[in-house]
Structure formats: C-alpha cells, structure tokens
Design an enzyme around this catalytic site. Structure first.
Site, PDB file in Angstrom:
ATOM      1  N   HIS A  73       0.839  -1.203   0.000  1.00 50.89           N
ATOM      2  CA  HIS A  73       0.000   0.000   0.000  1.00 50.89           C
ATOM      3  C   HIS A  73       0.873   1.252   0.000  1.00 50.89           C
ATOM      4  CE1 HIS A  73      -3.495   2.496   1.451  1.00 50.89           C
ATOM      5  NE2 HIS A  73      -2.490   3.210   1.954  1.00 50.89           N
ATOM      6  N   GLU A  74       1.873   1.270   0.875  1.00 52.12           N
ATOM      7  CA  GLU A  74       2.753   2.439   0.961  1.00 52.12           C
ATOM      8  C   GLU A  74       3.624   2.568  -0.286  1.00 52.12           C
ATOM      9  OE1 GLU A  74       2.299   4.674   3.125  1.00 52.12           O
ATOM     10  OE2 GLU A  74       0.820   3.445   4.168  1.00 52.12           O
ATOM     11  N   HIS A  99       1.884   4.469  -2.903  1.00 53.69           N
ATOM     12  CA  HIS A  99       1.967   5.923  -2.719  1.00 53.69           C
ATOM     13  C   HIS A  99       3.278   6.461  -3.291  1.00 53.69           C
ATOM     14  CE1 HIS A  99      -1.676   6.474  -0.522  1.00 53.69           C
ATOM     15  NE2 HIS A  99      -1.312   5.764   0.532  1.00 53.69           N
ATOM     16  N   GLU A 130      -6.243   6.779  -0.868  1.00 52.18           N
ATOM     17  CA  GLU A 130      -6.196   5.561  -0.053  1.00 52.18           C
ATOM     18  C   GLU A 130      -6.904   4.406  -0.761  1.00 52.18           C
ATOM     19  OE1 GLU A 130      -4.371   5.158   2.658  1.00 52.18           O
ATOM     20  OE2 GLU A 130      -3.746   7.228   2.318  1.00 52.18           O
TER      21      GLU A 130
END
Length: 524
Positions: A54-55, A58, A138
């Site tokens: 997930h990070e 980003h 998100e």
C-alpha cells in the site's frame, strides 16, 4: 526491480504501538517507509506485505510529493491566522500615550481579528480538500496493494486487525495531526465528521477488497496465502538480438507497476543463481557483486583488477568477490544491471568510510582497461546517482529549465547519441532522429550530430543538464528518446540499457523492458 524504483529504506517507529505506516520523500528514488512497532509485532507476514505494498503504491504514484505540498499549503494558510493572533496580542499589550495611539491599537486588533478569521476559515476548507484528496488516494493504494501482492486477504486482514485492536491505528506523537494524511490508516481520534477524516471508514475499505466482510471486528482474521501460481522460465534478450517494442507501450509503463511487470521480475529473480541473490542482500555481498560484474573478460586486465582488490580493497569484500566471481562471470549480460540495481539498495546501509573505499575501487575497476563500455557507464552513473546524496549530503538539483526550448541543444545531443547507437545505416539514423525530434516543440531545428560528438561523455553532460528540467519537460524528453530507440519497431539490449540510464536520470521510473515477439538475431 519490477517498477524500476529503488527499494526504499524501511524504518521502525519503536515508540508507536498503534498499527500504522507511512511513506515519505520528495521523489520515488529518495523515499522511505515508516512502520510502527505495533505493525511488526501484531501483523503476519502476508498482512505486513499488504501494508508495505500500500505504501509502495503511494511512492510509485507520486502521492508523497502531493502530501508534502498539501502540508505546505495548510501551514501557509495557518501562518495568516498566526499573524493575526500576533497583531491582536501586540495591540492589546502595547502601551498607548493618547487617543491617536488608542485608535491605532483598535485598528491593529481589528486587522488581527480579520486575518485570524480569514486564516482559520482557509485552514478549515484546506483541511476539507486535503481529507477528500487523501481518501481517494487511499482507495487507489488499497487496490494497488492487492495487485502487487496478488493476495487480497493480506491487506484486508491488516485492516480488520486495526479495527479490532485496542490501540487501533492511533499515533501518539504530538505532531501526528499535521501529517495525518500520510498514514496507512487514521492516526488520530475519530473525526467529528466524515468530511474531516483523511481516511475512508475501515469497514468500507475492507468491503471493497473483501465483499464478504460483515463489519464485525471481533472475528479474528485468518492469514491468507498468496496465490502465485506456477512460474514459467524467464525469457528476454538472452540469445536474441532484439525484441519487438513500440513507443506507446514503453512510455505508458513509466511510473506504473502491472501484474505482468511483477511476474517478469519474479521469473527473472527465480532464474538467478542463489549465491548472487543472497549476496545482494548484504553490504559486503553487494559490493562484491558490483566488483565481480566489473571484472574484465581479458585475463591480463582481470588479474590486475583482482590484485588491486587484494591489496587495497576490504579483505572481507575481496574474499566474497572471489567466491562469487564465477557465478557473476556466467550471468547473462541482460541480468547484470537489474541485479546491480537491487544491490544498490543494500549499499545505502554501509558506513561512510566503506562508501569512499567502494567508490575508489569502482572507479579503478572501470578504468582498468583504459576505456568505458555502456554497462560500466550505466553502473557507474547509477551508483553515484543513488549513493552520493546519502553519503555526501548533496541536495537535489533545483529546477533550471521550465520549457523545452531551454534544453533543445542537450536534446540534440541525446537524440543523436541514441540514433547512432541504434543502427549503422545513415538513412535509418536520420529517420529515427527526425521522428524523435518531431515529438519536441521546436525539434524541427535540431540536426543529427556526427558520431564523434556523441560519445558517453557528451551523453553524460547532456543528461546532467536535462535532469534539472521541470517534470513536464522531462516527460517530453523521455517520449522523444523512446521514439528514437524504437523507430524501427525493435529494441536491443544496449538500447534498453541506455533507456534505463535516461529514465533513471530523469526520475522516470521505468520497469525492465519485457520481451514480446522476438526478432531474428542480427547477422554480420
């Protein structure tokens, strides 16, 4: 490896027990990931992989830069309110000696009140915008984590554990609110309104990944196993002169990470010798791997290089170099640059003294035969670009060129270098150059330079200047470079290495060029 982005450093927040994480940095190649100790202690391997994925999304999508800008905008607006507060205090506590001074004090107080009102109203609406943008990013990062790990239950179960954990995802640091939009999950207390929340509700995030979830956080999540499926053997440039390619496909891969990229990188890693993969995970082994890749095929020069390492190099690194020398020598050429890219991530953790010795050794090995080939240039540039800011505290180069017209002369050199390396036929060189120049505004005035003016030193100078261009300019430059390389519909190994150098220099993360339909080997 699959994304063309350097592996980010990961830091543990020892004093934070909540289940949370964040990504930060000004560019993908300078990014770091922070993970709370609560995540490390509580989450399983699959769940933690989902959080990291997930990070990483980003990082790959440039959300970090957006988050930093949002923080700057918020603080800038807040300064207006703070200025108003300062004026009010100065008006109230300043001494006055007459009615005129008294009127001035009142004016200052009213001005302060006005600025405070404007400032705090601005902060309120800026936070609304920040929260709305953050919530959408998100959702995208959650979807990307599923794509990267191919295991929906990993990130879904991590979110379920946050919902059922006593401490939730709360961050205890007093400055957490300022960076609330950086976190994996809401790091603050529940907001009084959904509009002010920087993250979507946990239940909604989970149900988008796992529609069967009923909202009951008391049920302990079960660890999921990623379905990786069978893996076929790696294919690529090995034994072939070139592979089929087109400019649109290559350009569209910049800054993205597809399932195909992940599969290709997995197959590539599976095909590598285990001792080389193990070596690139440590500081000693990574230095040894780089040294081994730079050893000459000429026996006399190789012996000189080895003697140098024996006398002046780190004894432990020298021993490891000799140990993996044969495996590195037998490694196919197309695998060396991607594996070196992996090794550089481990090199960030060596000491400053070891770094300076390493750089001196690399420079000697590269220059030992009195010439620099394309691989040596690419590796040398990659090492300096990613390690110099870490150990020599150099600042990122400021943007010098905001329009393409300011760098046309450097584009001329760059495209000429690519055209000359693509073919020996003058007609094809000119055709590729003109096609690529046509992608640039003002490119009609560019001329194909002579071969003698298109060496690696000229390429290096131009790339150094083009790296200071604005992102929109870099995009145009890279598109024209790709057009030049694949003008004939094919891309060779050397051309792909040059593209990786250019992409890395321009901060355009480029995954390895994946093989499609193969061209027949070139004949002399």
């Amino acid at each position: 490896m699959a994304s063309g982005v350097q592996i980010p450093c990961v830091f543990i927040l020892d004093e934070e027990e909540g289940l949370n994480a964040f990504a930060a940095g000004f560019s993908p190649n300078e990014a770091v990931i922070g993970v709370t100790s609560g995540c490390v202690k509580t989450l399983t391997r699959d769940e933690l992989a989902g959080v990291i994925a997930h990070e990483f999304s980003h990082i790959l999508n440039g959300d970090m830069r957006l988050n930093i800008r949002l923080t700057g905008v918020l603080h800038g607006i807040l300064v207006i309110a703070l200025l108003g507060y300062t004026l009010i205090r100065s008006g109230i506590y300043s001494r006055s000696s007459g009615s005129r001074d008294g009127g001035g004090k009142i004016a200052i107080i009213f001005l302060g009140l006005f600025l405070m009102l404007i400032g705090y109203i601005g902060v309120f609406f800026a936070k609304l915008i920040k929260s709305a943008v953050s919530r959408q990013r998100e959702y995208l990062a959650d979807a990307a984590a599923v794509q990267f790990t191919r295991n929906p239950l990993g990130i879904a179960n991590a979110l379920k554990k946050i919902g059922g954990f006593i401490g939730g995802s709360r961050i205890q640091n007093a400055r957490a609110e300022e960076m609330s939009h950086f976190f994996f999950a809401n790091g603050m207390r529940s907001s009084f309104t959904y509009l002010m929340s920087t993250h979507p509700p946990l239940v909604e995030r989970i149900q988008r990944i796992d529609p069967s979830f009923d909202g009951d956080f008391t049920k302990a999540p079960k660890s999921g196993k990623p379905d990786t499926g069978g893996r076929a053997g790696i294919s690529g440039f090995a034994g072939e002169a070139s592979i089929r390619a087109n400019s649109e496909d290559i350009v569209s891969q910049v800054g993205t990470l597809s399932t195909e990229n992940l599969e290709y990188a997995s197959k590539l890693m599976d095909s590598l010798p285990q001792e080389l993969k193990d070596a690139t995970r440590t500081g000693v082994g990574s230095r040894a791997a780089i040294y081994a890749f730079l050893l000459s095929e000429d026996e006399k020069i190789r012996e000189i290089q080895i003697q140098y390492l024996a006398h002046y190099g780190d004894p432990e690194v020298y021993g490891k170099t000799i140990q993996i020398e044969k495996a590195a020598e037998n490694l196919s050429v197309e695998f060396r640059l991607p594996l070196s890219d992996v090794a550089i991530s481990a090199l960030r953790h060596i000491s400053e003294k070891q770094y300076h010795v390493f750089i001196k050794d690399v420079q000697y090995l590269v220059r030992a035969d009195g010439k620099i080939d394309l691989f040596e240039y690419a590796l040398h540039k990659m090492i300096f670009r990613h390690l110099k800011p870490v150990f020599e505290r150099t600042k990122p180069a400021p943007v010098k060129y905001n329009n393409i017209h300011s760098v046309l002369s450097h584009c001329e050199v760059l495209l000429s270098c690519l055209a000359h390396r693509g073919t020996d036929k003058e007609e094809e060189k000119n055709s590729a150059f003109r096609l690529a120049a046509g992608k640039i505004e003002g490119g009609d005035a560019l001329k194909l330079l002579e071969t003698k003016n298109c060496g690696l030193s000229a390429l290096d100078r131009s790339l150094g200047e083009l790296a200071s261009s604005a992102p929109k300019v870099k995009k145009k430059i890279f598109e024209s470079c790709v057009t030049c390389v694949v003008a004939d519909g094919w891309i060779t190994l050397k051309e792909s290495e040059v593209l990786r150098i250019i992409a890395d220099s321009l901060d355009c993360p480029l995954p390895p060029v994946m093989p499609g339909k193969f061209a027949p080997a070139a004949t002399a």
